[in-house]
Design a protein around this motif. Structure first.
Motif, PDB file in Angstrom:
ATOM      1  N   GLN A  87       0.970  -1.268   0.042  1.00  0.00           N
ATOM      2  CA  GLN A  87      -0.010   0.029   0.025  1.00  0.00           C
ATOM      3  C   GLN A  87       0.988   0.983  -0.034  1.00  0.00           C
ATOM      4  OE1 GLN A  87      -2.146  -0.835   3.550  1.00  0.00           O
ATOM      5  NE2 GLN A  87      -3.543  -2.282   2.676  1.00  0.00           N
ATOM      6  N   GLU A  88       0.427   2.252  -0.204  1.00  0.00           N
ATOM      7  CA  GLU A  88       1.042   3.559  -0.309  1.00  0.00           C
ATOM      8  C   GLU A  88       1.791   4.084   0.976  1.00  0.00           C
ATOM      9  OE1 GLU A  88       1.892   5.617  -3.038  1.00  0.00           O
ATOM     10  OE2 GLU A  88       0.842   4.158  -4.031  1.00  0.00           O
ATOM     11  N   ASP A  89       1.212   3.744   2.233  1.00  0.00           N
ATOM     12  CA  ASP A  89       2.118   3.987   3.280  1.00  0.00           C
ATOM     13  C   ASP A  89       2.990   3.221   3.511  1.00  0.00           C
ATOM     14  OD1 ASP A  89      -0.263   2.090   3.657  1.00  0.00           O
ATOM     15  OD2 ASP A  89      -0.036   2.380   5.731  1.00  0.00           O
ATOM     16  N   GLU A  90       3.102   1.885   3.068  1.00  0.00           N
ATOM     17  CA  GLU A  90       3.895   1.031   3.390  1.00  0.00           C
ATOM     18  C   GLU A  90       5.097   1.268   2.314  1.00  0.00           C
ATOM     19  OE1 GLU A  90       1.951  -3.172   4.642  1.00  0.00           O
ATOM     20  OE2 GLU A  90       1.784  -2.576   2.456  1.00  0.00           O
ATOM     21  N   LYS A  91       4.709   1.788   1.052  1.00  0.00           N
ATOM     22  CA  LYS A  91       5.758   2.184   0.159  1.00  0.00           C
ATOM     23  C   LYS A  91       6.436   3.515   0.550  1.00  0.00           C
ATOM     24  CE  LYS A  91       3.187   0.598  -3.693  1.00  0.00           C
ATOM     25  NZ  LYS A  91       2.556   0.972  -5.253  1.00  0.00           N
ATOM     26  N   ASN A  92       6.103   4.307   1.272  1.00  0.00           N
ATOM     27  CA  ASN A  92       6.503   5.669   2.035  1.00  0.00           C
ATOM     28  C   ASN A  92       7.659   5.286   2.898  1.00  0.00           C
ATOM     29  OD1 ASN A  92       5.056   7.208  -0.006  1.00  0.00           O
ATOM     30  ND2 ASN A  92       3.328   7.671   1.344  1.00  0.00           N
ATOM     31  N   LEU A  93       7.146   4.306   3.633  1.00  0.00           N
ATOM     32  CA  LEU A  93       7.822   3.724   4.965  1.00  0.00           C
ATOM     33  C   LEU A  93       9.290   3.035   4.173  1.00  0.00           C
ATOM     34  CD1 LEU A  93       7.787   3.457   7.668  1.00  0.00           C
ATOM     35  CD2 LEU A  93       6.975   1.034   7.578  1.00  0.00           C
ATOM     36  N   ILE A  94       9.130   2.216   3.301  1.00  0.00           N
ATOM     37  CA  ILE A  94      10.170   1.706   2.850  1.00  0.00           C
ATOM     38  C   ILE A  94      11.302   2.544   2.017  1.00  0.00           C
ATOM     39  CG2 ILE A  94      10.770   0.061   0.802  1.00  0.00           C
ATOM     40  CD1 ILE A  94       8.313  -1.311   1.117  1.00  0.00           C
ATOM     41  N   THR A  95      10.640   3.608   1.262  1.00  0.00           N
ATOM     42  CA  THR A  95      11.567   4.783   0.762  1.00  0.00           C
ATOM     43  C   THR A  95      11.961   5.297   1.675  1.00  0.00           C
ATOM     44  OG1 THR A  95       9.733   4.620  -1.233  1.00  0.00           O
ATOM     45  CG2 THR A  95      11.344   6.341  -0.897  1.00  0.00           C
TER      46      THR A  95
END
Length: 130
Positions: free
Chosen positions: A43-51
């Motif tokens: 999900q978008e929030d997970e992608k942001n966290l990974i980045t």
């Protein structure tokens, strides 16, 4: 643990270091790349966290890169690179538990103060008196 290995792309290159003639003619080093923004599993929030957590490994296009050249064969390096990037991403998604602030018990406070008093008395007894 999520397996997003289908979304990974690989690039090979010549390894550096020891290996003799094998190093000069065979592309054994493997660079694994993953486009974080185009992933369908997160999900978008997970992608942001990974980045955010792996920002030192993510380039300007939002591609997470990892290079492995540990083994002498390309297949082993490809397998190792896949395992490392999966582990890296899954570790970055873990959020540590929040610390609950606690107070020392009355017994602990009393014990500490008693120890301080004993230490003080011991040092007082060392003083030279006329």
């Amino acid at each position: 643990m999520r397996d997003f290995s289908k979304e990974l792309s690989y690039k090979t290159s010549r390894s550096s270091g020891a290996g003799g003639q094998n190093v000069n003619k065979v592309e054994t080093s493997v660079t694994v790349m993953w486009k974080i923004a185009q992933s369908a599993l997160f999900q978008e929030d997970e992608k942001n966290l990974i980045t955010a957590k792996l920002s030192n490994r993510v380039n300007q296009e939002g591609v997470l890169q990892l290079t492995v050249s540990e083994a002498r064969t390309q297949i082993q390096n490809k397998k190792a690179a896949t395992e490392k990037i999966l582990e890296l991403v899954n570790k970055s998604l873990l959020q540590p538990k929040k610390r609950k602030p606690t107070k020392p018990s009355k017994g602990q406070i009393e014990k500490r103060l008693q120890a301080k008093k004993q230490r003080s008395e011991k040092k007082d007894n060392r003083k030279f008196r006329f």
